[in-house]
Structure formats: structure tokens, C-alpha cells
Design a protein around this motif. Sequence first.
Motif, PDB file in Angstrom:
ATOM      1  N   THR B  42     -11.338   7.339   2.011  1.00  0.00           N
ATOM      2  CA  THR B  42     -10.711   6.120   1.492  1.00  0.00           C
ATOM      3  C   THR B  42      -9.535   6.471   0.576  1.00  0.00           C
ATOM      4  N   LYS B  46      -5.800   5.153   1.071  1.00  0.00           N
ATOM      5  CA  LYS B  46      -5.075   4.445   0.005  1.00  0.00           C
ATOM      6  C   LYS B  46      -3.673   5.037  -0.169  1.00  0.00           C
ATOM      7  N   VAL B  58      -6.239  -1.439  -1.036  1.00  0.00           N
ATOM      8  CA  VAL B  58      -6.986  -1.038   0.157  1.00  0.00           C
ATOM      9  C   VAL B  58      -8.368  -0.587  -0.296  1.00  0.00           C
ATOM     10  N   ASN B  59      -9.415  -1.316   0.079  1.00  0.00           N
ATOM     11  CA  ASN B  59     -10.766  -0.872  -0.286  1.00  0.00           C
ATOM     12  C   ASN B  59     -11.564  -0.554   0.974  1.00  0.00           C
ATOM     13  N   SER B  60     -12.810  -0.185   0.765  1.00  0.00           N
ATOM     14  CA  SER B  60     -13.597   0.345   1.867  1.00  0.00           C
ATOM     15  C   SER B  60     -13.817  -0.678   2.991  1.00  0.00           C
ATOM     16  N   THR B  62     -16.143  -0.391   5.198  1.00  0.00           N
ATOM     17  CA  THR B  62     -17.482  -0.141   5.736  1.00  0.00           C
ATOM     18  C   THR B  62     -18.182  -1.427   6.168  1.00  0.00           C
ATOM     19  N   PHE B  63     -18.054  -2.477   5.366  1.00  0.00           N
ATOM     20  CA  PHE B  63     -18.803  -3.703   5.649  1.00  0.00           C
ATOM     21  C   PHE B  63     -18.243  -4.492   6.827  1.00  0.00           C
ATOM     22  N   THR B  64     -16.921  -4.682   6.858  1.00  0.00           N
ATOM     23  CA  THR B  64     -16.345  -5.507   7.928  1.00  0.00           C
ATOM     24  C   THR B  64     -15.870  -4.682   9.126  1.00  0.00           C
ATOM     25  N   ILE B  65     -15.928  -3.333   9.001  1.00  0.00           N
ATOM     26  CA  ILE B  65     -15.542  -2.407  10.050  1.00  0.00           C
ATOM     27  C   ILE B  65     -14.027  -2.301  10.226  1.00  0.00           C
ATOM     28  N   ASP B  79     -13.729   1.622   9.729  1.00  0.00           N
ATOM     29  CA  ASP B  79     -14.839   2.520   9.453  1.00  0.00           C
ATOM     30  C   ASP B  79     -15.861   2.241  10.551  1.00  0.00           C
TER      31      ASP B  79
END
Lengths: 341, 151
Positions: B42, B46, B58-60, B62-65, B79
Amino acid sequence: MKKELLILGIETSCDETAVAIIKNGREMAANVVASQIESHKRFGGVVPEIASRHHVEQITIVIEEALQQANLTMAEIDAIAVTEGPGLVGALLIGVNAAKALAFAHNKPLVPVHHIAGHIYANRLITELKFPLLALVVSGGHTELVYMKEHGHFEVIGETRDDAAGEAYDKVARTLHMPYPGGPHIDRLAQEGNPTIPLPRAWLEEGSYDFSFSGLKSAVINAVHNAEQRGESIAPEDLAASFQASVIEVLVKKTEKAVAAYGVEQILIAGGVAANKGLRQALEHAFSKNPGIELVIPPLSLCTDNAAMIAAAGSVMFEKGIRAGLDLNAIPGLDIELYNG
Amino acid sequence: MNQFERISTNSEETGQFAAGLAELLHPGDIIALEGDLGAGKTTFTKGLAKGLEIKKNVNSPTFTIIKEYKGRLPLYHMDVYRVADSYEDLGFDEYFNGDGVTVVEWAHLIDEQLPEERLTIFLYRLEEDRRKMVFVPTGNRYEELCKEIFK
């Protein structure tokens, strides 16, 4: 003569297929959640394709069950509210399409709902909202401080710059070889240990309400790694307690600062991480000395994903005149500030 | 197979190097990012976003792919850890053939769906903040790109 407002809500943004019916914005007439956690456990996380397939299998059954629970027919429902985002696109689409089909078949208005607005409105099923208010939203995908001056108006005053709090829990759990979902395991383990391992707190610049949990995650990995290289082992309960202490201290302090700066009447806690015992205790402790401000923490069943919260938010948005056409689409990266009613 | 290496002593340096790479990127470029949790995927993205003149944080993903950002070129940040080997059509092709730069974290998990020609970057944690970055180009475009970065 119509005296009550009945909203049917549908939520399928991640791994719960949920349908609920809310009366007059605050009363729960039905609340059905079909969880998929068991199916995802062996993969160590939510697998999008499996999530979508489960939603397809469950959605009509869950809708039927909600109507039965409320002892209502579709004809009596005033509008259909549905999560349009954010979330997994394939999962969201199942709910959006089910909602559109219902709206079309029964000629009902369709109300789009932002998932996080839903989490915040879960609190309205407990108590009436008092504005201005501050909501601390902590979940697998979100860590945000949201300021609301009135119904249906959301201002993000702080958010995570890297990992969400729940994501940090899951990743630390993965490092400690714990099963998915990691949050509850770390929370339980933390209650047994002591915060003896020094870990960083990311305060960021003075006056910022943003969060950062990536450095903490790396510090936990470093601690495990360094201990392994020395041939030692760290007690997992102490590591969990130390990690949890860092997360909670930052969440609580930043919330306290924002509460003071924005002069709010009420603090709402929302999202799956609100189920965390350590966080609940720390928040209750921090705000008990401040009797002028009401702290609301929903019961566990309303912290995790559910459709009651979507119907609750949908009720407010319905009365504000928010409608979607049958071209409504799922928006995986939907911004809450663009959703303001 | 050609490969290029670089040691970074801290996360700022990793970010700056990524920002430098961003200036050389074209529409349709694909970067596969590999590395363990905390290796700096990450952080690298960034820096790359900064180099693409993206103002939003710009954040991770992971959750929304998948997350999309607007800049000099659009950035598609993925991700795919949770996608693993499922064959769900997340519309990857539309991104790979799109007008932006695609960064895929944990790319090997969707190897079969990835275009063959790409720049793979492996991030290794050496100690504390030090990281080794290994660049492996596949195809002409990416070989030239690496020569340009490491000239």
C-alpha cells in the motif's frame, strides 16, 4: 387512510443476506439475517464469488421470511430501500436487482441507501437521533468519523489513510494464525492478556481526525518476527492486548477531540468493530464523565451488517424524497458525501 | 529473465521511488505487486498515486477489492487476496484494457486472469523499515520501462 410508513430494506453488500421491515422509521417489524461466515471461514476471508452465490440462493427466501415475520404482504409496503454501495460489486448487485424486481413487480418506489448511512441509522432503532451528532464508524472496510448536522446529511471529518480498524484486526489475526473473522478472537484473547508490548499510536498531524493502522500492523508483524529470530515467543494474549490497546486508545482519543471541537449532542457508534468489548468499555468510560453528551452503542445484532439499518436510513431518505429509477446500479466505491440527501 | 533490484531504507524512499516510476507510466500499464503483509504494497501504491498526481487519499482496497482514483492517468488499485482462484467476473479485463494504470496486490492469486505482459514488483521486508524491491518485466514495453527506471 394510511397512518404508518412501512419500509422494506435489503442489504447484500458483503457476506450477510439480510431483509428487514421498519415501521415509522424506528420500529422493527421484521429483521432477518442469513449469515455466510461459516462458508467463508475456511478461506480465511470473504470470497466474493461464494458471497454472490449465497446471496442468490438466499435472497428470495429471506424476503419471504421477513414478510411472514411482520405478518405483512408486499401490497402494504410503502417503499423498498436497498444498499447501493459501498461493498463487493457482485454481492451488491444481487440486492439491487432483487429490490428493482420487487419495486417493478409491485409498483413501489425504490430508495437507494449508502451502507455506512445504514450503520449510523442502526442507532435510530435504539433511540431518537439528536443533532448535531458525531458517528464513529468502525468496520472491516471503514474507519470514519462522520458529522451530521441534520437527518440525511453526512460530513466525513476523519477517515483511515491506509487500513480500516477491522482490517487491521483481521491482518493481525492472520499473523497470529487465528481463524477468520479475526476481530472477535483478538478481542477475547486481549481480555486474557496484558498490554506489555510497546506498540505505536498513529496520532498524525495536530488537529487531524484521520486514522492510520498500517504502521501498527507492521509493528505487530515486526514484534512477532523479531521474537522468532531471537528464538523466543511472545504470548499471543499479551500481543493481542497490546494491539487492542493501541487501536482503542487512538479511536477513543480522536473521538473525544472531535466531540469537543464540534460541540455535538450525541455520539453514535456504528459498524462491526462496535461489537468489540474493549472498545465499548473504553468509550463508556471516556464519555461517562461527560453527562451532557449521550453515547449510543447499538446491541451486537445491530452492529454487524443487517437490513434493519438499511430500512431505517431508507425511511428518512424516503421522507426526504430520495428515489432511484429502475436503472439503479451497484457502486462498489460509493462516497457517503456524494450521497447527502 | 531480466530483473532489477533496489534497496529502500524507509517508507518515504519507497514512496518516492514509486512516484518516479509513475511519471514513466502509460495508459494500460499493469503492475503486479507481490509481498507479505506489511511488506509495503500500500505504501508503494500511495507513492505511485502521488506520482500520478492523484489528490485523494489512497487507502487499502482489501475490503472492496477494487478502488478507482482520478489523476494524470486513472489508477485502478486492486487487492485480489480474497478473490483467490474464483472465476467471478469482476470485470478485470475492462480495467486491464482501460485508459489507466492498474496496480494488482497479491497478483499471483489471479495469474490466469492477468495479461502476460506486465511489470511484477516483489517487495521484501529486510528489517524494520528497510525493503528490497525486485522488478521483473515481462514483454518489450516493460523491459524498456525498467531500463528507463534503472538507467
